[in-house]
Design a protein around this motif. Structure first.
Motif, PDB file in Angstrom:
ATOM      1  N   GLY A  63       5.090   2.478  22.762  1.00 49.78           N
ATOM      2  CA  GLY A  63       6.219   2.650  21.832  1.00 49.78           C
ATOM      3  C   GLY A  63       5.730   2.675  20.396  1.00 49.78           C
ATOM      4  O   GLY A  63       4.546   2.874  20.127  1.00 49.78           O
ATOM      5  N   LEU A  64       6.623   2.490  19.470  1.00 47.40           N
ATOM      6  CA  LEU A  64       6.250   2.513  18.058  1.00 47.40           C
ATOM      7  C   LEU A  64       5.586   1.204  17.634  1.00 47.40           C
ATOM      8  O   LEU A  64       6.047   0.125  18.007  1.00 47.40           O
ATOM      9  CB  LEU A  64       7.480   2.779  17.183  1.00 47.40           C
ATOM     10  CG  LEU A  64       8.097   4.170  17.286  1.00 47.40           C
ATOM     11  CD1 LEU A  64       9.350   4.258  16.426  1.00 47.40           C
ATOM     12  CD2 LEU A  64       7.096   5.240  16.861  1.00 47.40           C
ATOM     13  N   MET A  65       4.522   1.315  16.856  1.00 46.78           N
ATOM     14  CA  MET A  65       3.826   0.138  16.347  1.00 46.78           C
ATOM     15  C   MET A  65       3.666   0.284  14.834  1.00 46.78           C
ATOM     16  O   MET A  65       3.411   1.380  14.321  1.00 46.78           O
ATOM     17  CB  MET A  65       2.462  -0.022  17.017  1.00 46.78           C
ATOM     18  CG  MET A  65       1.699  -1.276  16.587  1.00 46.78           C
ATOM     19  SD  MET A  65       0.199  -1.593  17.569  1.00 46.78           S
ATOM     20  CE  MET A  65       0.922  -2.313  19.039  1.00 46.78           C
ATOM     21  N   THR A  66       3.806  -0.834  14.135  1.00 50.45           N
ATOM     22  CA  THR A  66       3.632  -0.830  12.689  1.00 50.45           C
ATOM     23  C   THR A  66       2.145  -0.822  12.350  1.00 50.45           C
ATOM     24  O   THR A  66       1.367  -1.599  12.897  1.00 50.45           O
ATOM     25  CB  THR A  66       4.282  -2.075  12.066  1.00 50.45           C
ATOM     26  OG1 THR A  66       5.682  -2.059  12.369  1.00 50.45           O
ATOM     27  CG2 THR A  66       4.097  -2.078  10.554  1.00 50.45           C
ATOM     28  N   VAL A  67       1.756   0.073  11.443  1.00 47.75           N
ATOM     29  CA  VAL A  67       0.365   0.178  11.001  1.00 47.75           C
ATOM     30  C   VAL A  67       0.311  -0.109   9.500  1.00 47.75           C
ATOM     31  O   VAL A  67       1.011   0.534   8.715  1.00 47.75           O
ATOM     32  CB  VAL A  67      -0.222   1.578  11.280  1.00 47.75           C
ATOM     33  CG1 VAL A  67      -1.712   1.612  10.909  1.00 47.75           C
ATOM     34  CG2 VAL A  67      -0.024   1.975  12.738  1.00 47.75           C
ATOM     35  N   VAL A  68      -0.519  -1.059   9.111  1.00 51.85           N
ATOM     36  CA  VAL A  68      -0.717  -1.364   7.690  1.00 51.85           C
ATOM     37  C   VAL A  68      -1.646  -0.308   7.113  1.00 51.85           C
ATOM     38  O   VAL A  68      -2.807  -0.185   7.508  1.00 51.85           O
ATOM     39  CB  VAL A  68      -1.327  -2.767   7.503  1.00 51.85           C
ATOM     40  CG1 VAL A  68      -1.624  -3.026   6.025  1.00 51.85           C
ATOM     41  CG2 VAL A  68      -0.403  -3.839   8.059  1.00 51.85           C
ATOM     42  N   THR A  69      -1.148   0.472   6.164  1.00 52.41           N
ATOM     43  CA  THR A  69      -1.924   1.573   5.590  1.00 52.41           C
ATOM     44  C   THR A  69      -2.245   1.356   4.109  1.00 52.41           C
ATOM     45  O   THR A  69      -2.839   2.226   3.472  1.00 52.41           O
ATOM     46  CB  THR A  69      -1.154   2.899   5.754  1.00 52.41           C
ATOM     47  OG1 THR A  69       0.160   2.746   5.200  1.00 52.41           O
ATOM     48  CG2 THR A  69      -1.034   3.279   7.224  1.00 52.41           C
ATOM     49  N   GLY A  70      -1.843   0.207   3.561  1.00 54.42           N
ATOM     50  CA  GLY A  70      -2.114  -0.099   2.162  1.00 54.42           C
ATOM     51  C   GLY A  70      -1.494  -1.444   1.816  1.00 54.42           C
ATOM     52  O   GLY A  70      -1.011  -2.167   2.707  1.00 54.42           O
ATOM     53  N   TYR A  71      -1.478  -1.796   0.541  1.00 59.06           N
ATOM     54  CA  TYR A  71      -0.883  -3.063   0.126  1.00 59.06           C
ATOM     55  C   TYR A  71       0.636  -2.965   0.210  1.00 59.06           C
ATOM     56  O   TYR A  71       1.267  -2.158  -0.481  1.00 59.06           O
ATOM     57  CB  TYR A  71      -1.312  -3.426  -1.291  1.00 59.06           C
ATOM     58  CG  TYR A  71      -0.714  -4.724  -1.772  1.00 59.06           C
ATOM     59  CD1 TYR A  71      -1.060  -5.935  -1.182  1.00 59.06           C
ATOM     60  CD2 TYR A  71       0.222  -4.741  -2.805  1.00 59.06           C
ATOM     61  CE1 TYR A  71      -0.511  -7.128  -1.604  1.00 59.06           C
ATOM     62  CE2 TYR A  71       0.780  -5.936  -3.252  1.00 59.06           C
ATOM     63  CZ  TYR A  71       0.409  -7.129  -2.640  1.00 59.06           C
ATOM     64  OH  TYR A  71       0.965  -8.318  -3.060  1.00 59.06           O
ATOM     65  N   ARG A  72       1.222  -3.756   1.105  1.00 57.54           N
ATOM     66  CA  ARG A  72       2.655  -3.718   1.384  1.00 57.54           C
ATOM     67  C   ARG A  72       3.141  -2.308   1.678  1.00 57.54           C
ATOM     68  O   ARG A  72       4.249  -1.903   1.321  1.00 57.54           O
ATOM     69  CB  ARG A  72       3.437  -4.327   0.219  1.00 57.54           C
ATOM     70  CG  ARG A  72       3.104  -5.807  -0.001  1.00 57.54           C
ATOM     71  CD  ARG A  72       4.017  -6.471  -1.004  1.00 57.54           C
ATOM     72  NE  ARG A  72       3.687  -7.893  -1.144  1.00 57.54           N
ATOM     73  CZ  ARG A  72       4.349  -8.732  -1.934  1.00 57.54           C
ATOM     74  NH1 ARG A  72       5.387  -8.296  -2.639  1.00 57.54           N
ATOM     75  NH2 ARG A  72       3.983  -9.999  -2.010  1.00 57.54           N
ATOM     76  N   ASP A  73       2.279  -1.556   2.318  1.00 58.46           N
ATOM     77  CA  ASP A  73       2.583  -0.174   2.703  1.00 58.46           C
ATOM     78  C   ASP A  73       2.313  -0.040   4.198  1.00 58.46           C
ATOM     79  O   ASP A  73       1.187  -0.233   4.653  1.00 58.46           O
ATOM     80  CB  ASP A  73       1.700   0.796   1.916  1.00 58.46           C
ATOM     81  CG  ASP A  73       2.033   2.260   2.224  1.00 58.46           C
ATOM     82  OD1 ASP A  73       3.115   2.509   2.783  1.00 58.46           O
ATOM     83  OD2 ASP A  73       1.204   3.136   1.913  1.00 58.46           O
ATOM     84  N   VAL A 109       3.458   2.062   8.046  1.00 56.11           N
ATOM     85  CA  VAL A 109       4.117   3.196   8.693  1.00 56.11           C
ATOM     86  C   VAL A 109       4.293   2.861  10.174  1.00 56.11           C
ATOM     87  O   VAL A 109       3.643   1.962  10.718  1.00 56.11           O
ATOM     88  CB  VAL A 109       3.281   4.494   8.565  1.00 56.11           C
ATOM     89  CG1 VAL A 109       3.059   4.847   7.110  1.00 56.11           C
ATOM     90  CG2 VAL A 109       1.936   4.368   9.290  1.00 56.11           C
ATOM     91  N   LEU A 110       5.213   3.586  10.817  1.00 62.86           N
ATOM     92  CA  LEU A 110       5.386   3.452  12.267  1.00 62.86           C
ATOM     93  C   LEU A 110       4.636   4.585  12.946  1.00 62.86           C
ATOM     94  O   LEU A 110       4.729   5.742  12.534  1.00 62.86           O
ATOM     95  CB  LEU A 110       6.855   3.510  12.638  1.00 62.86           C
ATOM     96  CG  LEU A 110       7.704   2.300  12.229  1.00 62.86           C
ATOM     97  CD1 LEU A 110       9.165   2.553  12.552  1.00 62.86           C
ATOM     98  CD2 LEU A 110       7.214   1.020  12.916  1.00 62.86           C
ATOM     99  N   TYR A 111       3.893   4.243  14.005  1.00 60.94           N
ATOM    100  CA  TYR A 111       3.109   5.263  14.715  1.00 60.94           C
ATOM    101  C   TYR A 111       3.217   4.980  16.220  1.00 60.94           C
ATOM    102  O   TYR A 111       3.176   3.828  16.647  1.00 60.94           O
ATOM    103  CB  TYR A 111       1.655   5.232  14.264  1.00 60.94           C
ATOM    104  CG  TYR A 111       0.908   6.538  14.556  1.00 60.94           C
ATOM    105  CD1 TYR A 111       0.865   7.554  13.610  1.00 60.94           C
ATOM    106  CD2 TYR A 111       0.286   6.739  15.782  1.00 60.94           C
ATOM    107  CE1 TYR A 111       0.206   8.738  13.877  1.00 60.94           C
ATOM    108  CE2 TYR A 111      -0.366   7.920  16.061  1.00 60.94           C
ATOM    109  CZ  TYR A 111      -0.410   8.928  15.105  1.00 60.94           C
ATOM    110  OH  TYR A 111      -1.047  10.125  15.366  1.00 60.94           O
TER     111      TYR A 111
END
Length: 375
Positions: free
Chosen positions: A355-365, A367-369
């Protein structure tokens, strides 16, 4: 009747959970077994072959005796012919190559092999591009482009082939790394050849991208996010997985890092280094924990590739909500829309993480992938 060759490396991946970084060589295998390593190659093979049980009348297996094939195939009820008998209890690379040669002599239609990059090299040495092959991933090192993304994905491809559906055949690179350097935290991948692979893009993995992340600013932002999370949770154990993105977080904390292993932090201090699966369970049992992991560039695997220390038992106790997945957006973009992949070795765990998982892509940034469900 489809003639399917099968080669199982029963020792594939036994060094992973013990932080041995591989299973190549008699000494490593003997050490792993002495430490209580579990052979999981047969279980992974069973996962892949279960999907073709309803059409088992369409296939005849050509296999090696004992753990290299016959034990499992007989148990599952497939028709088979034994074409090779190993002369020793602990099978070696020459047994893989001898079985591959026997499969050529029996003119099989496709060779299914179970192992890691070392096994792929052995198969390539004999078969090269003479017969299509397909690998079930079971080793510690899976850099080559001749493997399905999970054991279950292997079954999906076989199902299509046996039903006569049109499946493209392309070449896949056979890559392997130097295990001695691997244990020192250095990845030195080398090209060893190509083999033909039935290619269904949803199910066959790409060749792993080498090298470290180059976007220093983005990595610094990701590190800042994780460090802030640690500051907000000083009594929480942070389990740091392998990979260059996680390594950057450790660098920001000025802590020594096991690039290709698992370390444990408490209040931003290193309390355990390069732990085994059992050590990880003992240290984290009953504790508040978070797991920091990244994905393999070009492939998308987040579990089951080089981090077998993260056992299904640990992941069950941890919970999906406590996984901190970190990656740059360029790394996600490099997947070209393909989902992330979990191959924990446990079907229920893999389903729970899909399913969808949250990915940390930056400081308090973040995305769902999507995480794929191949079960």
């Amino acid at each position: 009747m489809f003639k399917l060759g099968l080669i199982i490396n029963p020792y594939a991946g036994i060094g992973g959970a013990l932080a041995l970084k591989g299973s190549d060589g008699r000494d490593i295998r003997e050490r792993a077994m002495a430490l209580g390593a579990e052979k999981k190659a047969l279980d992974k093979t069973r996962l892949g072959l279960q999907l073709i049980l309803p059409i088992k009348h369409l296939v005849h297996f050509y296999i090696a005796a004992g753990e290299m094939g016959e034990d499992l195939i007989a148990q599952m009820g497939f028709d088979y012919t034994v074409v090779y008998h190993a002369s020793k209890l602990q099978t070696e690379s020459d047994d893989t190559e001898s079985t591959a040669q026997a499969l050529i002599e029996h003119s099989v239609d496709l060779v299914l092999f179970v192992g890691g990059d070392g096994t792929a090299r052995n198969v390539c040495n004999i078969i090269a591009q003479s017969i299509p092959v397909l690998g079930i991933p079971a080793g510690c090192k899976i850099h080559s482009g001749v493997f399905a993304v999970t054991p279950q994905a292997t079954g999906r491809v076989l199902e299509k082939v046996l039903k006569g559906e049109i499946v493209s055949v392309n070449t896949g690179d056979v890559m392997d790394i130097d295990e001695a350097l691997f244990r020192q935290g250095k990845v030195s991948a080398k090209y060893y050849g190509e083999m033909h692979v039935p290619t269904e893009l949803a199910y066959i993995q790409g060749v792993k991208m080498g090298g470290k992340e180059s976007d220093e600013l983005v990595l610094a932002d990701i590190a800042a996010h994780v460090v802030e999370l640690m500051e907000d949770n000083p009594t929480c154990l942070f389990v740091m997985g392998s990979g260059s993105t996680v390594d950057y977080v450790m660098q920001e904390l000025q802590l020594e890092n096991t690039l290709l292993g698992v370390d444990i932090l408490l209040d931003q201090q290193l309390i355990a280094k390069d732990v085994t699966a059992e050590q990880l369970l003992q240290i984290t049992r009953g504790q508040n924990c978070k797991l920091v992991i990244t994905l393999i560039g070009g492939q998308g695997h987040i579990l089951g590739r080089g981090n077998q220390q993260l056992s299904p038992e640990f992941l069950t106790a941890l919970g999906k909500e406590n996984i901190v997945l970190v990656a740059t957006k360029s790394k996600l973009t490099g997947l070209q829309g393909r989902p992330l992949i979990v191959d924990s070795g446990d079907k229920i765990m893999d389903q729970n993480l899909a399913g969808l998982m949250t990915v940390v892509t930056g400081y308090r940034d973040q995305v769902l992938y999507p995480v794929a469900d191949f079960t």
